[in-house]
Structures are given as structure tokens and as C-alpha cells.
Design a protein around this motif. Sequence first.
Motif, PDB file in Angstrom:
ATOM      1  N   ALA A   1      65.404 -39.627 -71.621  1.00  0.00           N
ATOM      2  CA  ALA A   1      64.192 -40.435 -71.827  1.00  0.00           C
ATOM      3  C   ALA A   1      63.634 -40.881 -70.482  1.00  0.00           C
ATOM      4  O   ALA A   1      64.378 -41.328 -69.615  1.00  0.00           O
ATOM      5  N   ILE A   2      62.309 -40.755 -70.333  1.00  0.00           N
ATOM      6  CA  ILE A   2      61.701 -41.231 -69.082  1.00  0.00           C
ATOM      7  C   ILE A   2      61.387 -42.729 -69.181  1.00  0.00           C
ATOM      8  O   ILE A   2      61.406 -43.443 -68.185  1.00  0.00           O
ATOM      9  N   ILE A   3      61.118 -43.236 -70.407  1.00  0.00           N
ATOM     10  CA  ILE A   3      60.983 -44.679 -70.628  1.00  0.00           C
ATOM     11  C   ILE A   3      62.083 -45.102 -71.602  1.00  0.00           C
ATOM     12  O   ILE A   3      62.242 -44.488 -72.659  1.00  0.00           O
ATOM     13  N   ASP A   4      62.825 -46.124 -71.245  1.00  0.00           N
ATOM     14  CA  ASP A   4      63.909 -46.622 -72.094  1.00  0.00           C
ATOM     15  C   ASP A   4      63.811 -48.150 -72.150  1.00  0.00           C
ATOM     16  O   ASP A   4      64.054 -48.828 -71.157  1.00  0.00           O
ATOM     17  N   VAL A   5      63.417 -48.656 -73.309  1.00  0.00           N
ATOM     18  CA  VAL A   5      63.207 -50.096 -73.494  1.00  0.00           C
ATOM     19  C   VAL A   5      64.191 -50.593 -74.540  1.00  0.00           C
ATOM     20  O   VAL A   5      64.305 -50.011 -75.613  1.00  0.00           O
ATOM     21  N   GLU A   6      64.895 -51.663 -74.197  1.00  0.00           N
ATOM     22  CA  GLU A   6      65.924 -52.175 -75.107  1.00  0.00           C
ATOM     23  C   GLU A   6      65.811 -53.689 -75.264  1.00  0.00           C
ATOM     24  O   GLU A   6      65.919 -54.439 -74.291  1.00  0.00           O
ATOM     25  N   ASN A   7      65.560 -54.112 -76.496  1.00  0.00           N
ATOM     26  CA  ASN A   7      65.529 -55.548 -76.857  1.00  0.00           C
ATOM     27  C   ASN A   7      64.654 -56.380 -75.911  1.00  0.00           C
ATOM     28  O   ASN A   7      65.036 -57.483 -75.518  1.00  0.00           O
ATOM     29  N   LEU A   8      63.494 -55.833 -75.581  1.00  0.00           N
ATOM     30  CA  LEU A   8      62.609 -56.517 -74.631  1.00  0.00           C
ATOM     31  C   LEU A   8      61.910 -57.693 -75.316  1.00  0.00           C
ATOM     32  O   LEU A   8      61.296 -57.536 -76.368  1.00  0.00           O
ATOM     33  N   THR A   9      62.003 -58.862 -74.689  1.00  0.00           N
ATOM     34  CA  THR A   9      61.399 -60.074 -75.245  1.00  0.00           C
ATOM     35  C   THR A   9      60.641 -60.804 -74.141  1.00  0.00           C
ATOM     36  O   THR A   9      61.136 -60.954 -73.030  1.00  0.00           O
ATOM     37  N   LYS A  10      59.422 -61.201 -74.466  1.00  0.00           N
ATOM     38  CA  LYS A  10      58.627 -62.019 -73.550  1.00  0.00           C
ATOM     39  C   LYS A  10      57.872 -63.052 -74.379  1.00  0.00           C
ATOM     40  O   LYS A  10      57.106 -62.696 -75.266  1.00  0.00           O
ATOM     41  N   SER A  11      58.110 -64.322 -74.085  1.00  0.00           N
ATOM     42  CA  SER A  11      57.476 -65.394 -74.851  1.00  0.00           C
ATOM     43  C   SER A  11      56.462 -66.116 -73.966  1.00  0.00           C
ATOM     44  O   SER A  11      56.676 -66.296 -72.784  1.00  0.00           O
ATOM     45  N   TYR A  12      55.345 -66.512 -74.567  1.00  0.00           N
ATOM     46  CA  TYR A  12      54.346 -67.336 -73.871  1.00  0.00           C
ATOM     47  C   TYR A  12      54.356 -68.754 -74.452  1.00  0.00           C
ATOM     48  O   TYR A  12      53.300 -69.350 -74.665  1.00  0.00           O
ATOM     49  N   GLY A  13      55.512 -69.272 -74.751  1.00  0.00           N
ATOM     50  CA  GLY A  13      55.581 -70.592 -75.384  1.00  0.00           C
ATOM     51  C   GLY A  13      55.151 -70.477 -76.837  1.00  0.00           C
ATOM     52  O   GLY A  13      55.676 -69.670 -77.582  1.00  0.00           O
ATOM     53  N   SER A  14      54.131 -71.244 -77.211  1.00  0.00           N
ATOM     54  CA  SER A  14      53.696 -71.223 -78.612  1.00  0.00           C
ATOM     55  C   SER A  14      52.952 -69.926 -78.948  1.00  0.00           C
ATOM     56  O   SER A  14      52.919 -69.496 -80.098  1.00  0.00           O
ATOM     57  N   LYS A  15      52.336 -69.302 -77.933  1.00  0.00           N
ATOM     58  CA  LYS A  15      51.633 -68.037 -78.179  1.00  0.00           C
ATOM     59  C   LYS A  15      52.636 -66.901 -78.297  1.00  0.00           C
ATOM     60  O   LYS A  15      53.658 -66.880 -77.642  1.00  0.00           O
ATOM     61  N   ARG A  16      52.313 -65.939 -79.141  1.00  0.00           N
ATOM     62  CA  ARG A  16      53.225 -64.825 -79.371  1.00  0.00           C
ATOM     63  C   ARG A  16      53.220 -63.856 -78.196  1.00  0.00           C
ATOM     64  O   ARG A  16      52.183 -63.568 -77.606  1.00  0.00           O
ATOM     65  N   GLY A  17      54.380 -63.335 -77.848  1.00  0.00           N
ATOM     66  CA  GLY A  17      54.482 -62.267 -76.864  1.00  0.00           C
ATOM     67  C   GLY A  17      55.064 -61.049 -77.555  1.00  0.00           C
ATOM     68  O   GLY A  17      54.457 -60.489 -78.460  1.00  0.00           O
ATOM     69  N   ILE A  18      56.266 -60.636 -77.136  1.00  0.00           N
ATOM     70  CA  ILE A  18      56.976 -59.534 -77.816  1.00  0.00           C
ATOM     71  C   ILE A  18      58.415 -59.974 -78.096  1.00  0.00           C
ATOM     72  O   ILE A  18      58.981 -60.762 -77.344  1.00  0.00           O
ATOM     73  N   ILE A  19      58.973 -59.456 -79.170  1.00  0.00           N
ATOM     74  CA  ILE A  19      60.291 -59.888 -79.632  1.00  0.00           C
ATOM     75  C   ILE A  19      61.174 -58.667 -79.896  1.00  0.00           C
ATOM     76  O   ILE A  19      60.849 -57.841 -80.762  1.00  0.00           O
ATOM     77  N   ASP A  20      62.257 -58.539 -79.124  1.00  0.00           N
ATOM     78  CA  ASP A  20      63.263 -57.496 -79.369  1.00  0.00           C
ATOM     79  C   ASP A  20      62.670 -56.093 -79.532  1.00  0.00           C
ATOM     80  O   ASP A  20      63.000 -55.374 -80.471  1.00  0.00           O
ATOM     81  N   VAL A  21      61.783 -55.727 -78.623  1.00  0.00           N
ATOM     82  CA  VAL A  21      61.150 -54.400 -78.695  1.00  0.00           C
ATOM     83  C   VAL A  21      62.076 -53.362 -78.060  1.00  0.00           C
ATOM     84  O   VAL A  21      62.504 -53.526 -76.916  1.00  0.00           O
ATOM     85  N   SER A  22      62.390 -52.298 -78.814  1.00  0.00           N
ATOM     86  CA  SER A  22      63.245 -51.203 -78.315  1.00  0.00           C
ATOM     87  C   SER A  22      62.628 -49.860 -78.678  1.00  0.00           C
ATOM     88  O   SER A  22      62.253 -49.642 -79.835  1.00  0.00           O
ATOM     89  N   PHE A  23      62.508 -48.968 -77.699  1.00  0.00           N
ATOM     90  CA  PHE A  23      62.049 -47.596 -77.975  1.00  0.00           C
ATOM     91  C   PHE A  23      62.360 -46.728 -76.767  1.00  0.00           C
ATOM     92  O   PHE A  23      62.644 -47.228 -75.673  1.00  0.00           O
ATOM     93  N   GLN A  24      62.299 -45.422 -76.991  1.00  0.00           N
ATOM     94  CA  GLN A  24      62.451 -44.455 -75.895  1.00  0.00           C
ATOM     95  C   GLN A  24      61.299 -43.457 -75.947  1.00  0.00           C
ATOM     96  O   GLN A  24      60.823 -43.106 -77.026  1.00  0.00           O
ATOM     97  N   VAL A  25      60.877 -43.032 -74.772  1.00  0.00           N
ATOM     98  CA  VAL A  25      59.866 -41.978 -74.658  1.00  0.00           C
ATOM     99  C   VAL A  25      60.493 -40.838 -73.879  1.00  0.00           C
ATOM    100  O   VAL A  25      60.984 -41.041 -72.765  1.00  0.00           O
ATOM    101  N   GLU A  26      60.481 -39.650 -74.475  1.00  0.00           N
ATOM    102  CA  GLU A  26      61.106 -38.489 -73.833  1.00  0.00           C
ATOM    103  C   GLU A  26      60.164 -37.866 -72.811  1.00  0.00           C
ATOM    104  O   GLU A  26      58.939 -37.937 -72.943  1.00  0.00           O
ATOM    105  N   GLN A  27      60.767 -37.245 -71.806  1.00  0.00           N
ATOM    106  CA  GLN A  27      60.003 -36.479 -70.806  1.00  0.00           C
ATOM    107  C   GLN A  27      59.150 -35.430 -71.528  1.00  0.00           C
ATOM    108  O   GLN A  27      59.630 -34.727 -72.403  1.00  0.00           O
ATOM    109  N   GLY A  28      57.873 -35.357 -71.175  1.00  0.00           N
ATOM    110  CA  GLY A  28      57.009 -34.298 -71.699  1.00  0.00           C
ATOM    111  C   GLY A  28      56.317 -34.610 -73.013  1.00  0.00           C
ATOM    112  O   GLY A  28      55.606 -33.764 -73.546  1.00  0.00           O
ATOM    113  N   GLU A  29      56.489 -35.817 -73.548  1.00  0.00           N
ATOM    114  CA  GLU A  29      55.798 -36.127 -74.805  1.00  0.00           C
ATOM    115  C   GLU A  29      54.610 -37.060 -74.563  1.00  0.00           C
ATOM    116  O   GLU A  29      54.489 -37.693 -73.515  1.00  0.00           O
TER     117      GLU A  29
END
Length: 212
Positions: A1-29
Amino acid sequence: AIIDVENLTKSYGSKRGIIDVSFQVEQGEVFGFLGPNGAGKTTTIRTLMALLRADSGTARIAGLDCWQRSVEIKRLVGYLPGEPALDPGLTGGQILEYFGHLRGDVDQAYLKQLIKRFDLDPSRKFRQYSSGNKRKIGIIQAFMHRPRLLILDEPTSGLDPLNQQEFDRMVKEVRDDGRTVFLSSHILSEVEQTCTRVGIIREGRLVRIGGV
């Protein structure tokens, strides 16, 4: 995988960010990141580009940690932000020349070809451009050094249908060359045109990943 994201979380306090985002992107797709406005697409992309620091989780590009090795990663990546802030007093040509010097090793013949394909007048000042022409400058600077990975935030926003078709052709050429595209959109038909796989994000959570 050229992109590998695991349980990524970013909070802006009361505003929503991202919660436990996980995915992979393969080379060439071509991977589409689909979701309504405010779902967390741009937050995810800015974290990949080390413009934001995640609260928890990991993100890697080509095996490199996105936060710790961001300079090396930026050499591999062509990045188009959702709303590029460029110097309004420079011409389109001067902006592209500046980015070319910054990157180094830009094939000038290929750059001229991209300008011609988008029917862009590089002699006009950035402030005089329509939103579509501003978007073309952003796309050209992302593609012009033939990066291994393209990360594009809503790339066709403001483009007319003919230029959208030209953009689709450019994405297919990148894929045929074995390189990778990660693009976000809130328009399903746009993703169907170009993408091999899609991740759907809603309210900060990745709800589905699969073939188009």
C-alpha cells in the motif's frame, strides 16, 4: 500500500473532525474518497499532508510516517488543496514557474502540454482568473512533476464539463503509468468516472470501502 491509515482521529473540540479512520490505497489505483461537505475528507487529507497533526492513530505514505517524514513525502506527492491560496499579483505562468523551481526536475515540455490541454492563458494575473481557471493552475502544479502519488481535494470543483473530461483523461494516464491517485469528492458520478475503489466517509467515520 502506498497510503496506509490506521485509526486516525482528529478532534476540533465540539466540532466534528475524524474518528478512527482506517484504509489502505494500493500502488497504481485511483481511490475515491466520497462524502458530503463537512464529513471529514479535507481533515483526512490535511493530516496526510502534515498540515494537521492527528490526535491519535497513524498515517503512512510509501512506508514513511506522514508527520515525522513530511518533507520526504512531499517530494513524492502532487497535492491540490481544496481552496488554494496563491499570490493574486502573480500571473499563472509565474506561479507555475515558482512551483517548478521549488520542486526542481520539472519537464518544461510536459508543463507546456498541460497548459495547452486545459486551454489556460498563463499571462493573466491569478486575481483575474475565474474559479475554474484558478482550479486549473492548482491541478497543473499537482501533475507537472509526474509525482508517484497525487492527493487531490475536490479537484474538479469549478471546472466546466470539457475540462472535467480532460482531467479524467489525465487521471487515467497516471493510472496507466502505474502511479496512484487519491481524490476526494462529494459527487458520486465524478468518482464513478475515474475511480477503481471508493471509501465513503460520513460524520467523521469511514462507513464503507469497496469497488465502485
